[in-house]
Design a protein around this motif. Structure first.
Motif, PDB file in Angstrom:
ATOM      1  N   GLU A  62       0.845  -1.245   0.105  1.00 57.50           N
ATOM      2  CA  GLU A  62      -0.173  -0.014  -0.124  1.00 57.50           C
ATOM      3  C   GLU A  62       0.897   1.306   0.053  1.00 57.50           C
ATOM      4  O   GLU A  62       0.574   2.167  -0.630  1.00 57.50           O
ATOM      5  CB  GLU A  62      -0.743   0.193   1.054  1.00 57.50           C
ATOM      6  N   ALA A  63       1.989   1.267   0.854  1.00 56.33           N
ATOM      7  CA  ALA A  63       2.689   2.285   0.788  1.00 56.33           C
ATOM      8  C   ALA A  63       3.382   2.512  -0.516  1.00 56.33           C
ATOM      9  O   ALA A  63       3.737   3.620  -0.945  1.00 56.33           O
ATOM     10  CB  ALA A  63       3.998   2.135   1.856  1.00 56.33           C
ATOM     11  N   LEU A  64       3.916   1.428  -1.256  1.00 53.35           N
ATOM     12  CA  LEU A  64       4.523   1.522  -2.697  1.00 53.35           C
ATOM     13  C   LEU A  64       3.370   2.174  -3.408  1.00 53.35           C
ATOM     14  O   LEU A  64       3.768   2.958  -4.485  1.00 53.35           O
ATOM     15  CB  LEU A  64       5.146   0.351  -3.121  1.00 53.35           C
ATOM     16  N   ALA A  65       2.201   1.755  -3.374  1.00 50.95           N
ATOM     17  CA  ALA A  65       1.173   2.333  -4.270  1.00 50.95           C
ATOM     18  C   ALA A  65       1.089   3.747  -3.927  1.00 50.95           C
ATOM     19  O   ALA A  65       0.699   4.495  -5.304  1.00 50.95           O
ATOM     20  CB  ALA A  65      -0.039   1.533  -3.967  1.00 50.95           C
ATOM     21  N   ARG A  66       1.122   4.108  -2.902  1.00 46.13           N
ATOM     22  CA  ARG A  66       0.861   5.843  -2.684  1.00 46.13           C
ATOM     23  C   ARG A  66       2.085   6.555  -3.097  1.00 46.13           C
ATOM     24  O   ARG A  66       2.052   7.654  -3.699  1.00 46.13           O
ATOM     25  CB  ARG A  66       0.674   5.752  -1.259  1.00 46.13           C
ATOM     26  N   ASN A  67       3.125   6.098  -2.849  1.00 52.59           N
ATOM     27  CA  ASN A  67       4.466   6.755  -2.895  1.00 52.59           C
ATOM     28  C   ASN A  67       5.704   5.708  -3.657  1.00 52.59           C
ATOM     29  O   ASN A  67       6.402   5.258  -2.786  1.00 52.59           O
ATOM     30  CB  ASN A  67       4.877   7.242  -1.810  1.00 52.59           C
ATOM     31  N   PRO A  68       5.603   5.532  -5.036  1.00 56.18           N
ATOM     32  CA  PRO A  68       6.640   4.906  -5.603  1.00 56.18           C
ATOM     33  C   PRO A  68       8.074   5.238  -5.462  1.00 56.18           C
ATOM     34  O   PRO A  68       8.811   4.592  -5.393  1.00 56.18           O
ATOM     35  CB  PRO A  68       6.203   4.627  -7.102  1.00 56.18           C
TER      36      PRO A  68
END
Length: 101
Positions: A62-68
């Motif tokens: 989820e964190a990668l989806a929000r801030n790659p």
């Protein structure tokens, strides 16, 4: 919810009934329940570690989806967290192994 209540009630009754089957002397007790308890303990530890790893991985995704752009930092802390979570299951295994030896 009602099924869960019945399940915990049955488990409590079964766990309280174990001393009723203790017919041997205290010094010559069987190791049967020790092995059963060790297996249940390891199963609980492995299951909860699996849940923790799933939650950590989901949060990282989820964190990668929000801030790659934050991939390197997230990846480092994810690997570190997964190693710590897995070490809990390994500590449980070592403690059980030492207890049964």
């Amino acid at each position: 919810m009602k099924m869960m209540k019945y399940m915990f009630t049955v488990m409590a009754v079964l766990l309280m009934a174990v001393p009723a089957f203790a017919q041997e002397a205290a010094g010559a007790a069987s190791k049967g329940y020790l092995y059963l308890g060790a297996g249940i303990g390891m199963a609980i530890a492995a299951g909860l570690c699996g849940l923790g790893q799933g939650k950590a991985t989901a949060s990282a995704a989820e964190a990668l989806a929000r801030n790659p752009g934050a991939r390197p930092g997230i990846f480092t802390f994810l690997i570190l967290g997964l190693a710590f979570i897995e070490s809990l299951a390994l500590f449980t295994f070592v403690i059980i192994f030492l207890k049964l030896s």
